[in-house]
Motif scaffolding. Structure first.
Motif, PDB file in Angstrom:
ATOM      1  N   VAL A 250      79.856 106.542   3.863  1.00  0.00           N
ATOM      2  CA  VAL A 250      79.268 107.003   5.111  1.00  0.00           C
ATOM      3  C   VAL A 250      80.367 107.059   6.154  1.00  0.00           C
ATOM      4  O   VAL A 250      81.028 106.072   6.425  1.00  0.00           O
ATOM      5  CB  VAL A 250      78.165 106.039   5.563  1.00  0.00           C
ATOM      6  N   GLU A 254      79.789 110.690  11.522  1.00  0.00           N
ATOM      7  CA  GLU A 254      78.550 111.341  11.161  1.00  0.00           C
ATOM      8  C   GLU A 254      77.366 110.461  11.547  1.00  0.00           C
ATOM      9  O   GLU A 254      76.333 110.941  11.958  1.00  0.00           O
ATOM     10  CB  GLU A 254      78.548 111.558   9.654  1.00  0.00           C
ATOM     11  N   SER A 258      74.052 111.193  14.286  1.00  0.00           N
ATOM     12  CA  SER A 258      72.625 111.174  13.971  1.00  0.00           C
ATOM     13  C   SER A 258      71.877 110.343  15.009  1.00  0.00           C
ATOM     14  O   SER A 258      72.445 109.545  15.736  1.00  0.00           O
ATOM     15  CB  SER A 258      72.411 110.593  12.582  1.00  0.00           C
ATOM     16  N   ASP A 262      66.617 106.390  14.858  1.00  0.00           N
ATOM     17  CA  ASP A 262      66.260 106.050  13.491  1.00  0.00           C
ATOM     18  C   ASP A 262      66.473 104.558  13.261  1.00  0.00           C
ATOM     19  O   ASP A 262      67.577 104.064  13.399  1.00  0.00           O
ATOM     20  CB  ASP A 262      67.160 106.852  12.544  1.00  0.00           C
ATOM     21  N   PRO A 263      65.427 103.874  12.950  1.00  0.00           N
ATOM     22  CA  PRO A 263      65.569 102.422  12.833  1.00  0.00           C
ATOM     23  C   PRO A 263      66.506 102.024  11.698  1.00  0.00           C
ATOM     24  O   PRO A 263      67.089 100.955  11.714  1.00  0.00           O
ATOM     25  CB  PRO A 263      64.143 101.941  12.574  1.00  0.00           C
ATOM     26  N   THR A 264      66.644 102.902  10.731  1.00  0.00           N
ATOM     27  CA  THR A 264      67.496 102.507   9.617  1.00  0.00           C
ATOM     28  C   THR A 264      68.960 102.538  10.013  1.00  0.00           C
ATOM     29  O   THR A 264      69.805 102.004   9.331  1.00  0.00           O
ATOM     30  CB  THR A 264      67.300 103.440   8.414  1.00  0.00           C
ATOM     31  N   VAL A 266      70.379 101.522  12.953  1.00  0.00           N
ATOM     32  CA  VAL A 266      70.924 100.482  13.811  1.00  0.00           C
ATOM     33  C   VAL A 266      71.001  99.118  13.126  1.00  0.00           C
ATOM     34  O   VAL A 266      71.451  98.167  13.711  1.00  0.00           O
ATOM     35  CB  VAL A 266      70.105 100.329  15.111  1.00  0.00           C
ATOM     36  N   THR A 267      70.560  99.062  11.905  1.00  0.00           N
ATOM     37  CA  THR A 267      70.558  97.747  11.269  1.00  0.00           C
ATOM     38  C   THR A 267      71.966  97.270  10.949  1.00  0.00           C
ATOM     39  O   THR A 267      72.202  96.098  10.791  1.00  0.00           O
ATOM     40  CB  THR A 267      69.771  97.759   9.960  1.00  0.00           C
ATOM     41  N   GLU A 268      72.884  98.190  10.848  1.00  0.00           N
ATOM     42  CA  GLU A 268      74.205  97.767  10.438  1.00  0.00           C
ATOM     43  C   GLU A 268      75.232  98.073  11.511  1.00  0.00           C
ATOM     44  O   GLU A 268      75.211  99.133  12.128  1.00  0.00           O
ATOM     45  CB  GLU A 268      74.600  98.488   9.152  1.00  0.00           C
ATOM     46  N   THR A 269      76.116  97.159  11.697  1.00  0.00           N
ATOM     47  CA  THR A 269      77.205  97.413  12.609  1.00  0.00           C
ATOM     48  C   THR A 269      78.232  98.253  11.865  1.00  0.00           C
ATOM     49  O   THR A 269      78.164  98.415  10.655  1.00  0.00           O
ATOM     50  CB  THR A 269      77.863  96.098  13.019  1.00  0.00           C
ATOM     51  N   GLU A 272      79.872  96.269   9.286  1.00  0.00           N
ATOM     52  CA  GLU A 272      79.045  96.026   8.128  1.00  0.00           C
ATOM     53  C   GLU A 272      79.019  97.262   7.239  1.00  0.00           C
ATOM     54  O   GLU A 272      79.099  97.164   6.018  1.00  0.00           O
ATOM     55  CB  GLU A 272      77.649  95.660   8.594  1.00  0.00           C
ATOM     56  N   SER A 277      79.348  99.749   2.553  1.00  0.00           N
ATOM     57  CA  SER A 277      79.441 101.073   1.950  1.00  0.00           C
ATOM     58  C   SER A 277      80.851 101.623   2.107  1.00  0.00           C
ATOM     59  O   SER A 277      81.061 102.583   2.816  1.00  0.00           O
ATOM     60  CB  SER A 277      78.452 102.042   2.582  1.00  0.00           C
ATOM     61  N   TYR A 406      79.752  87.014  10.057  1.00  0.00           N
ATOM     62  CA  TYR A 406      78.391  87.499  10.249  1.00  0.00           C
ATOM     63  C   TYR A 406      78.349  88.907  10.818  1.00  0.00           C
ATOM     64  O   TYR A 406      77.358  89.608  10.675  1.00  0.00           O
ATOM     65  CB  TYR A 406      77.608  86.538  11.147  1.00  0.00           C
ATOM     66  N   THR A 407      79.418  89.325  11.483  1.00  0.00           N
ATOM     67  CA  THR A 407      79.412  90.680  12.019  1.00  0.00           C
ATOM     68  C   THR A 407      79.459  91.685  10.877  1.00  0.00           C
ATOM     69  O   THR A 407      78.713  92.656  10.846  1.00  0.00           O
ATOM     70  CB  THR A 407      80.632  90.912  12.920  1.00  0.00           C
ATOM     71  N   ASN A 409      78.892  90.792   7.855  1.00  0.00           N
ATOM     72  CA  ASN A 409      77.991  90.258   6.842  1.00  0.00           C
ATOM     73  C   ASN A 409      78.656  90.147   5.480  1.00  0.00           C
ATOM     74  O   ASN A 409      78.208  90.707   4.490  1.00  0.00           O
ATOM     75  CB  ASN A 409      76.733  91.116   6.753  1.00  0.00           C
TER      76      ASN A 409
END
Lengths: 610, 851
Positions: A250, A254, A258, A262-264, A266-269, A272, A277, A406-407, A409
């Motif tokens: 990813v 990009e 987007s 989209d809640p999906t 913001v889950t990752e910094t 992360e 990925s 933790y940032t 993960n």
């Protein structure tokens, strides 16, 4: 026409085939695993499977079966994926497909509301090549490999490649030095500052190897079953399907483009994202079909130990002579070094690890490259090792204990995240006077804990977590080491070669490569032997202990008995005996007496060291 | 329970929120309408149905996936159920109407603004109500929830449920025999906080079916609950003014799980998991409703945001211009949202694995309720959404992103600041386990059994193990704050001293591994800061945060301190407060506070001269201040007993250690697990009190102890020793699971205390046990001797006549020559100091001057 190697070249076809046959009965999953297990069992079939360790990634066919010899460095969160899904293509034919062993759905639009959808769970492990694996172990497993590499266009040309590698390494080293940084790979932020060229994009991604300067591919291994059975730092040989679809990576730009709604998203910094990925060209995904836990990573050791036992005695004698030469004629130290090299934590009684044998070789000459040479010798003998220079700078700056970030993960690795039976060579002769800062104290404490309890407390910021380990620690020092050790041997050279370096290289050259292989098999083999003590000997040992205490209670404490029992065990094993004999016990006692007397002499010589 | 659903005859009704001409109904609704195939039922015909619009590709927005199971049992998926209050709007209740409804972003349901609803709702409302009126059994699409029944049931629950045995903190001050939740409603009207927390286990005991529905279809059932509670509330208290309508927050769904146990079957269900907050994001304004305005005709329209996607209207409904609608940000509605990362608590983890994390979203007023480091139980709905590789591609990554929409937080460590959280500490034991533990407790030799199960790899030292065992259980907590004495310490502190290499560290390590909240530090490496707490600047928030050290972390646990003697004086001084008052005062960087540190201290110290000198007292051997030593209940010496029989047993033990088989080791591990549970159970559920008989025995014991010394003119026991005895006796009663301290407990406490004293407080010069060694740092005989020397010196100086100044060395030699007993330099110095204290002389350098 299906060829023999179809299951290597295109394992997904096999999976899909079995899935199609199954008529959605769930036992097809088992069948798949069985199929590959069977195939791999067939005469040496597993050697046909190309290995990620040896073959560069760009030579490997995507979606082919590969194997990877690795250590589990981190465990990510389990993920849910579409085990079975239905797609609609333009002709509105819906098709039920299998999503197992794949990262990306294929063909047409996925119908999320299909009742055929099956959500399954899998676990991702972040795996790195076994840290500190010796060059010889790599080469030998490579040669075994090189016999047949059927499924790649890659023509193994070891010699040439290693030159390339060296070159790469050199430039990398130079880069590193120019930055005055011991661990460039861990400094993610630093990378972009000096290179914008794409050629260096490797260095901008931290592959999180435990040891600085390590090379090799890291891999995200997707585990489909029994992931609870794997533990952190396990050594595994993974057979799986390689997935390198570029779509997996990813790109941050990009992502930003987007919608943030989209809640999906913001889950990752960003950090992360980078860790979880990474571009598959650098960190390929491997969908595990089958994994074999490795007890050792010595490619020479045959699976049947009995063949080793035959010439054990002669090999031991040769090895002893060799080590005596290396240790400048000190036969006692050579004896202890052998014991140390075959030691192994074989069991734990509540908190007490049994079988560890940390050796402190004191009296090593300071400010000479002797310890470096000694390490090279050990590196030649054991399958994985690491030399930690305990210089003040290293102690204060190196990250030894793995820490959870933790940032991003993930578990940021440290030098003490090592696989079982790795030899850790602590070079205390490098220590100079100065102040240890907080990190330094923590590092020393961690080393002390490692030696005393064979555990490392990983730092999870809010709490610590204890991970048991099994690491052979050898400390070389001038005087007595500041770290605890099970046994201290004062080096007493009988030879005094005028040119140490020349002498040592002469000793090295005198050994034939086949000789080395014998030693390697011997050391790994002796460690793997079973060991028992008969009741009769138990009695004798007890008697002996009482006797010794009668003479002088000070000379024989419970701790001494502990050590004596370990020495006796290792001594027996080193001679290929798997039970303690009376003779063995006496020998162990003699050995210990010799060592203690030497230490005491040393004390009186060097003044009254407490 | 869930299979029952399929047997149920159900008629389905489809909520038709969107008017037929609205092309923007969320895809989920449409697809759901299409989803009837699971059962061979006729498609419900409803005006809202536009089955033709199945072009999912247009809005292939993430949908909650189906569960793994193929059976239709699990074909539950959230229905975009109309918001309760908007439905209620139609009913003629002024109280509710006057109170604005508040969006429940946590449920994922999106609400239309009331005024818009007014136009579109009545259709569905009437349809729904009329059908209900017709007595038909209607259920929400895809579930077996009938709104009416569900509402009724919940109202009945609220009105009738009582929890006479409830021990929850939240119910403090409520009459437990009255309906619990009605009282809570009253509370809401008084406090004005329109949130009703409902314990799911209460619902379960009241109506198991309702509970099942709640767990399986939280998204549908919770709004129904909201509706029910609001009707009830405004019925009872029509004049109440609330900020918004009451929201129901169920908690501790009995399906409380470990994070590791979550699996695809839990998707879209109500779950409760525990964990630790490791990261919180900044506040995210999440658009709930987008406001669009036509650029051509200034026609306004609002579009609900469905799971993060806005379906932008392509055509203006008013003027039919295409692509003329523009988003107006500041007229759109937003709600607060926060991402929280939760990590599984270390206790739940199997060895050798790394902890799992889960993403949690908090909405509205739950934002910023928790901080990193908090241990919490959260109740929420587990969600999963597919991930798109690239917005422009149809390909998707075959992986779902999971998160939990939180409905209720419960901090588990919050109360530790104030008192013991019995509820949180309570480990859940199965009935069989409890029975097993009780059976064990009934055995007459349970005390011996347990003490031998403690650190089996360490040989003998029975009394030490017994002491540590009692320490693990601890005394009973007593609160005398009302009478002004504050808390009495219930924790037992133990000091082990002895020769190096007598497995002290091993014992400490074992204890540290045994107790859930243990800390292990070494005196060498730890500073006062590491033990207590320090203030640091959080790199992210730039706030000053208090980082707690080992002593605070081991609150309610045991703090094991190795190499106690190597600790700097500075560091040791913080222990004074901890070991008696059980608190820690901190005044750093403007943060002044007192933290609880109700920790037992298990310390190990080595003698100053590497070997224990039997000719010296404990204090002299370990060089620790007596003020600190007197705070230890038990001080044990771990010496090498030099005796043949012992040696033999030791040797046998050690050899056995090295060749025991795996199975035997396995057995022992079982023992350790039993021991752990036994201690946990006793600590939480046994609170022994002194019986009359035991009190008498204790008084006698104390009087006896004082008597021993009085004969020789010294004090041999202090109230501290009595307190120690009480604690030990209580702990022993706990071992027996007895709620009463009886005389056998006192006997054992006495014995153990005496044994420890015998080891540590024997005056090597006289052979008597002398408590003052520990309490004043000096034995009575030593003190006497000191006095004598000082007197002799004084006499000597006086005999010299009027010499204002004397040479130090000269005086020392004279004194030595005069005295019959050997006088060391130390003794001489001490005598000088004593005289200096009397203002008789001063010592400057090498000269002694008379005053």
């Amino acid at each position: 026409m299906p060829t023999v190697h179809d299951w290597i070249n295109n394992p997904l076809a096999v999976v899909d085939g079995l899935f199609a046959q199954s008529n959605s009965s769930p036992d097809w999953e088992k069948k798949v695993v069985e199929y590959f297990k069977e195939k791999l069992k067939l005469n040496d079939a597993h050697t046909w499977v190309p290995s990620l360790n040896d073959v560069p990634l760009y030579y490997l066919k995507p979606n082919s079966l590969v194997k990877f010899r690795c250590m589990v460095q981190d465990m990510f969160d389990p993920e849910f994926f579409m085990g079975v899904y239905e797609t609609n293509d333009l002709t509105s034919n819906s098709k039920v497909k299998c999503g197992k062993y794949k990262d990306i759905t294929v063909g047409g639009q996925v119908d999320f509301n299909s009742r055929n959808t099956v959500t399954s769970e899998r676990q991702t492990f972040y795996c790195v090549p076994i840290p500190g694996e010796s060059q010889w172990a790599k080469e030998i497993s490579f040669i075994c490999q090189a016999r047949v590499v059927p499924s790649t266009s890659y023509v193994p040309n070891r010699h040439k490649r290693s030159y390339e590698e060296d070159d790469e390494m050199d430039t990398e080293n130079k880069l590193r030095q120019s930055h005055g940084n011991t661990e460039p790979k861990r400094q993610e932020t630093e990378a972009p500052s000096h290179d914008s060229s794409s050629a260096h994009c490797t260095s901008s991604l931290d592959l999180n190897f435990p040891l600085p300067g390590e090379k090799g591919p890291a891999c995200l291994v997707k585990v489909y079953e029994d992931w609870d059975g794997f533990k952190l730092n396990d050594m595994l040989e993974v057979f799986g399907i390689l997935s390198v679809d570029p779509a997996l990576s990813v790109i941050a730009d990009e992502r930003e483009a987007s919608s943030l709604l989209d809640p999906t998203e913001v889950t990752e910094t960003v950090e992360e994202q980078r860790v979880h990925s990474p571009p598959p060209s650098l960190v390929p995904r491997l969908h595990m079909l089958y994994a074999q836990p490795l007890v050792h990573n010595n490619p020479l050791l045959p699976s049947n130990l009995s063949s080793v036992l035959g010439e054990l005695a002669s090999v031991r004698a040769e090895l002893h002579t060799y080590l005596t030469h290396v240790l400048m004629g000190d036969s006692l130290a050579a004896e202890y070094l052998i014991l140390h090299l075959i030691s192994n934590v074989y069991s734990r009684r509540d908190v007490l690890p049994l079988g560890k044998f940390t050796l402190n070789l004191s009296g090593c000459p300071h400010s000479s490259p002797y310890t470096e040479h000694l390490y090279k010798v050990i590196q030649q003998l054991v399958p994985s090792s690491y030399r930690l220079c305990m210089s003040l700078h290293n102690m204060n700056n190196q990250r030894m204990v793995p820490r959870k970030d933790y940032t991003a993960n993930r578990l940021v690795s440290g030098t003490l995240q090592l696989a079982n039976n790795t030899s850790l060579f602590l070079d205390e002769t490098q220590l100079e006077q100065g102040q240890l800062d907080a990190t330094g104290v923590r590092n020393i404490t961690a080393l002390g804990n490692l030696i005393s309890w064979q555990k490392v407390d990983y730092d999870f910021n809010y709490h610590q977590m204890e991970f048991p380990c099994n690491i052979n620690v050898l400390i070389t020092s001038e005087g007595r080491s500041l770290l605890p050790s099970d046994s201290q041997v004062n080096l007493r050279p009988t030879l005094n070669p005028p040119n140490l370096e020349e002498y040592l290289s002469a000793v090295q050259v005198a050994q034939v490569p086949s000789q080395f292989n014998k030693y390697r098999i011997y050391l790994s083999g002796a460690r793997a032997l079973n060991y028992t003590i008969s009741d009769e000997i138990t009695k004798a040992v007890e008697e002996d202990f009482v006797e010794m205490r009668k003479d002088d209670p000070q000379s024989m404490s419970a701790e001494d008995l502990h050590r004596l029992l370990v020495v006796a065990r290792l001594l027996s094993l080193s001679h290929g005996q798997n039970t303690l004999s009376r003779d063995g016990w006496m020998k162990a006692k003699q050995l210990e007496a010799l060592r203690i007397s030497r230490t005491q002499q040393q004390k009186s010589l060097s003044g009254n060291e407490p | 329970a869930r299979t029952s659903r399929s047997e149920m005859v159900r008629t389905r009704t489809v909520r038709c929120r969107s008017s037929p001409e609205d092309p923007l109904s969320p895809p989920s609704q449409r697809s759901r309408a299409h989803d009837t195939s699971t059962e061979l039922q006729p498609m419900p015909t409803s005006p809202a149905m536009d089955t033709a619009a199945q072009d999912v590709s247009l809005f292939s927005s993430p949908m909650a996936p189906r569960s793994v199971l193929q059976s239709e049992v699990d074909a539950s998926s959230p229905l975009m159920y109309g918001t309760p209050s908007s439905r209620v709007e139609g009913t003629p209740r002024s109280g509710i109407r006057g109170t604005p409804a508040r969006q429940r972003a946590d449920l994922g349901s999106v609400r239309k603004a009331p005024q818009v609803d007014m136009h579109s709702e009545p259709v569905s409302e009437s349809c729904c109500h009329s059908e209900q009126g017709a007595g038909q059994r209607l259920v929400i699409w895809g579930t077996d929830v009938n709104v009416g029944t569900c509402k009724e049931k919940f109202q009945r629950f609220l009105q009738q449920f009582t929890a006479p045995n409830s021990r929850e903190e939240e119910n403090a001050g409520l009459d437990l025999n009255e309906p619990l939740y009605m009282q809570k409603l009253d509370e809401i009207s008084v406090v004005g906080e329109p949130v009703l927390n409902v314990n799911c286990s209460h619902i379960q005991t009241f109506d198991a079916d309702l509970y099942r529905q709640l767990i399986c279809y939280p998204q549908e059932v919770i709004p129904t609950f909201d509706m029910a509670v609001n009707e009830l509330f405004f019925d009872r208290l029509p004049d109440s003014v609330l900020e918004h309508q009451i929201q129901v927050r169920p908690y501790s769904a009995l399906k409380t799980r470990n994070m590791r146990a979550l699996n695809p079957e839990d998707i879209d269900q109500l779950i409760t998991i525990s964990g630790m907050v490791i990261r919180t994001s900044q506040l995210i304004p999440e658009m709930q409703e987008a406001f669009f305005r036509c650029q051509v005709c200034v026609f306004n329209t609002r579009v609900e945001v469905d799971r993060g996607r806005i379906a932008e209207p392509a055509v203006c409904r008013n003027c039919n211009t295409t692509h003329s609608m523009a988003l107006v940000h500041n007229r759109s509605a937003f709600s607060d949202k926060q991402m929280i990362k939760l990590q599984e608590s270390p206790e739940d983890m199997p060895a050798g694995q790394t902890p799992h994390t889960t993403v949690v979203y908090a909405h509205n007023d739950l934002v910023d309720k928790v901080q990193p480091g908090d241990r919490i139980n959260i109740t929420g709905i587990y969600r999963a959404a597919p991930m798109r590789l690239n917005p422009r591609q149809s390909q998707v990554k075959s992986v779902y992103k999971t998160h939990i929409d939180v409905i209720h937080f419960r901090k588990t460590d919050e109360k530790r600041l104030h008192g013991l959280d019995e509820d949180g500490e309570q480990k859940l034991f199965t009935k069989e386990r409890v029975a097993m533990l009780k059976e064990l407790a009934a055995k007459p030799d349970v005390y011996e059994r347990l003490s031998s199960a403690l650190a089996p790899s360490i040989y003998e030292h029975e009394d030490i193990k017994k002491g540590i065992l009692l320490q693990l259980f601890g005394g009973t907590r007593k609160d005398f704050t009302q009478t002004g004495r504050g808390n009495f310490r219930a924790e037992i502190n133990i000091l082990l001293c002895g020769d190096p290499g007598t497995s002290k560290s091993q014992l400490l390590q074992y204890v540290y591994n045994l107790v859930p909240r243990g800390q292990y530090t070494s005196g060498k490496g730890s500073s006062a800061v590491g033990l207590t707490a320090y203030v640091m600047k959080d790199p992210e928030t730039r706030q000053l945060v208090l980082q707690t050290g080992a002593l605070v972390l081991s609150d309610n646990g045991i703090c094991c301190i190795d190499e106690f003697d190597k600790m700097s004086d500075n560091t040791r001084s913080v222990l004074h407060e901890v070991m008696e008052q059980q608190t820690l005062s901190i005044a750093k960087a403007g943060i002044i506070c007192q933290l609880n540190a109700r920790t037992s201290v298990l310390a190990a110290a080595n003698p100053v001269e590497s070997q224990w000198n039997p000719k010296k007292t404990t204090i002299e051997n370990i060089q620790l201040p007596h003020t600190l030593l007197s705070r230890f209940d038990l001080i044990f010496l771990m010496l090498d007993p030099q005796d043949e029989a012992y040696d033999r047993r030791l040797a046998h033990h050690l050899v056995a250690l090295y060749y025991q088989s795996e199975e035997q080791i396995e057995e022992e591990h079982l023992d350790m697990a039993v021991l752990k549970d036994y201690i946990a159970f006793a600590r939480t559920s046994v609170h022994p009190r002194l019986s009359e008989e035991a009190s008498q025995a204790l008084i006698e014991a104390y009087v006896d102890m004082r008597k021993i010394g009085s004969g020789r003119g010294m004090v041999s026991a202090y109230p501290r020793q009595l307190e120690s005895l009480i604690r030990l006796a209580e702990a022993h009663a706990k071992v027996r699971f007895s709620s009463k301290v009886e005389s056998i407990d006192v006997e054992e406490a006495k014995r153990l205390h005496r044994e420890a004293l015998k080891q540590s407080a024997t005056d090597p010069r006289t052979g008597f046990v002398d408590i003052s060694i520990l309490t004043t740092g000096m034995s009575a005989t030593a003190r006497k001797r000191k006095e004598e020397v000082a007197q002799a010196l004084k006499k000597l100086i006086q005999s010299k006549g009027k010499t204002p100044a004397m040479k130090y060395q000269q005086l020392f030699d004279d004194l030595r020559g005069q005295s019959e007993a050997a006088i060391t330099k130390d003794m001489f110095d001490e005598a000088l100091r004593a005289l200096a204290d009397e203002d008789y002389l001063t010592v400057t350098g090498k000269t002694v001057r008379l005053l």
